[in-house]
Design an enzyme around this catalytic site. Structure first.
Site, PDB file in Angstrom:
ATOM      1  N   HIS A   1       4.595  -9.685  -0.398  1.00  0.00           N
ATOM      2  CA  HIS A   1       5.247  -8.394  -0.650  1.00  0.00           C
ATOM      3  C   HIS A   1       6.756  -8.560  -0.729  1.00  0.00           C
ATOM      4  O   HIS A   1       7.300  -9.544  -0.262  1.00  0.00           O
ATOM      5  CB  HIS A   1       4.958  -7.424   0.504  1.00  0.00           C
ATOM      6  CG  HIS A   1       3.540  -6.964   0.544  1.00  0.00           C
ATOM      7  ND1 HIS A   1       2.850  -6.559  -0.558  1.00  0.00           N
ATOM      8  CD2 HIS A   1       2.693  -6.831   1.581  1.00  0.00           C
ATOM      9  CE1 HIS A   1       1.632  -6.196  -0.210  1.00  0.00           C
ATOM     10  NE2 HIS A   1       1.498  -6.353   1.084  1.00  0.00           N
TER      11      HIS A   1
ATOM     12  N   THR B   1       0.843  -1.196   0.000  1.00  0.00           N
ATOM     13  CA  THR B   1       0.000   0.000   0.000  1.00  0.00           C
ATOM     14  C   THR B   1       0.881   1.250   0.000  1.00  0.00           C
ATOM     15  O   THR B   1       0.554   2.244  -0.636  1.00  0.00           O
ATOM     16  CB  THR B   1      -0.906   0.012   1.244  1.00  0.00           C
ATOM     17  OG1 THR B   1      -1.698  -1.170   1.228  1.00  0.00           O
ATOM     18  CG2 THR B   1      -1.813   1.220   1.274  1.00  0.00           C
TER      19      THR B   1
END
Ligand SMILES: *[C@@H]1O[C@H](CO)[C@@H](O)[C@H](O)[C@H]1NC(C)=O
Ligand SMILES: *[C@@H]1O[C@H](CO)[C@@H](O)[C@H](O)[C@H]1NC(C)=O
Ligand SMILES: *[C@@H]1O[C@H](CO)[C@@H](O)[C@H](O)[C@H]1NC(C)=O
Length: 370
Positions: A344, A291
């Site tokens: 990630h 994000t």
């Protein structure tokens, strides 16, 4: 008898030999992995496995890759400068892949009731039918169309912000991006009070607001939203199909409380493909971008200068070497988590952002402010 015994001893010996050679093979491979020149590939391979080995690899690799000058360089803000030419060039480049003002949110005129939406990170078989209620919550036009801000701060949620006293510095920015509805009030000294936009993954309702099942949960959520006063709530509802039930709960709640709230809702469509294709040109192509880097991408298109705070994906403080929590809002004693490694590549993202910092395109702060 003697023959059998010696045969047994011999076969045991061979087994031991086999094990030993296997072990040395593994350790050679390990050395290769640790010294592999392409850092991001090495971590990608190694960090995939959770647990002890990962913790070890993380410590080992991270400390070795960060240039020793990183923290000193970042502390001496005096010599560091934004490079306007490089920033404009980057904005131009991003615009070839992502139309940030238009891709920022779906709008009423671009969807129709009954339209089936798909999800960026789920199988194509999953769909979400746009309802009249959902459509009514969409903005008429993109909330950031023709908006330009001079100084922007993107505040990540890293534990490095704890004790940083960066709050007053962050609050001076014209536009402040935050990630995943992170709490500010009781941490304002370190992270600031102001918010102009925060991402809101629908799963937050499940995690922190008990799916709005009780009156208390609903009140807590409503109070939190009221404090956002005018800010943009950026809700990625079409990334994962698992969001669908919470998205419906969220839609019902907003329909019911629309008049009491002063938040601008924004729902991005399937935009990750565009964003990923930009970062791929920078050799960054994890399973999922964080994000934080997603917000940085939006900010670099909307703002003249972008400053990053709370971007530090490691479990130790770069100055004191002391252990850090993962998030600044984690309860005391929460262990640094490495769960994100499955999807990630935060160290690779950090490395890239650090490069952009040295090139004057973004200012990355990891040192305390006061
Ligand atoms: C600024 O960036 C441009 C383009 O990347 C580069 O050519 C130039 O040398 C940079 N200027 C400074 C002062 O670093
Ligand atoms: C993103 O922007 C492009 C160009 O304006 C447009 O064609 C596309 O439909 C947009 N997609 C989404 C999901 O917003
Ligand atoms: C950003 O948010 C603060 C309050 O949180 C507000 O005072 C300020 O006007 C907002 N700025 C913009 C550009 O919307």
């Amino acid at each position: 008898m003697v023959r059998i015994a010696s045969a047994v001893v011999f076969s045991m010996f061979s087994v031991v030999l086999l094990i030993l050679s296997f072990l040395s093979y593994v350790s050679i491979k390990k050395i290769y992995i640790f010294t592999a020149p392409k850092y991001s590939h090495a971590t990608g391979m190694y960090m995939f496995h959770a647990g002890f080995r990962t913790q070890f690899a993380l410590k080992f690799l991270d400390q070795s890759f960060i240039p020793l000058t990183t923290t000193e360089e970042m502390q001496s803000a005096t010599e560091w400068k934004f490079n306007q030419t490089a920033i404009m060039q980057q904005r131009e480049e991003i615009s070839h892949y992502v139309d940030v003002p238009n891709n920022f949110s779906l709008t009423k005129d671009r969807v129709r009731v009954g339209q089936l939406m798909h999800y960026d990170y789920s199988s194509h078989k999953y769909v979400f039918a746009i309802s009249g209620n959902f459509k009514s919550l969409l903005p008429d036009s993109s909330p950031i169309l023709n908006k330009h801000y001079n100084m922007c701060a993107v505040v990540g949620n890293s534990g490095i912000l704890t004790g940083s006293r960066c709050g007053p510095e962050i609050d001076k920015f014209n536009f402040i991006f935050r990630c995943n509805f992170a709490p500010t009030e009781i941490y304002h000294r370190d992270v600031g009070r102001k918010t102009n936009m925060t991402t809101f993954n629908p799963s937050i309702l499940e995690r922190y607001y008990n799916n709005l099942l009780t009156i208390q949960d609903r009140n807590n959520f409503l109070l939190r939203l009221k404090k956002l006063d005018g800010a943009i709530l950026w809700i990625p509802a079409f990334f994962f199909h698992t969001s669908a039930p919470v998205t419906r709960t969220l839609i019902d709640f907003f329909i019911e409380h629309k008049d009491q709230l002063n938040v601008q809702l924004a729902f991005p469509g399937n935009i990750m493909h565009y964003i990923n294709s930009y970062w791929k040109t920078k050799q960054l192509s994890p399973k999922r971008l964080s994000t934080g880097i997603l917000m940085y991408t939006l900010a670099s298109a909307m703002c003249e200068e972008v400053h990053l705070y709370g971007f530090w994906p490691f479990g130790w403080d770069p100055i004191s070497g002391k252990g850090l929590p993962y998030h600044y809002f984690d309860k005391k004693g929460t262990k640094f988590t490495t769960k994100w490694q499955e999807s990630h590549q935060l160290p690779a993202e950090f490395k890239l952002l650090h490069t952009l910092h040295t090139e004057g395109m973004v200012r990355l702060s990891v040192a305390p402010c006061a």
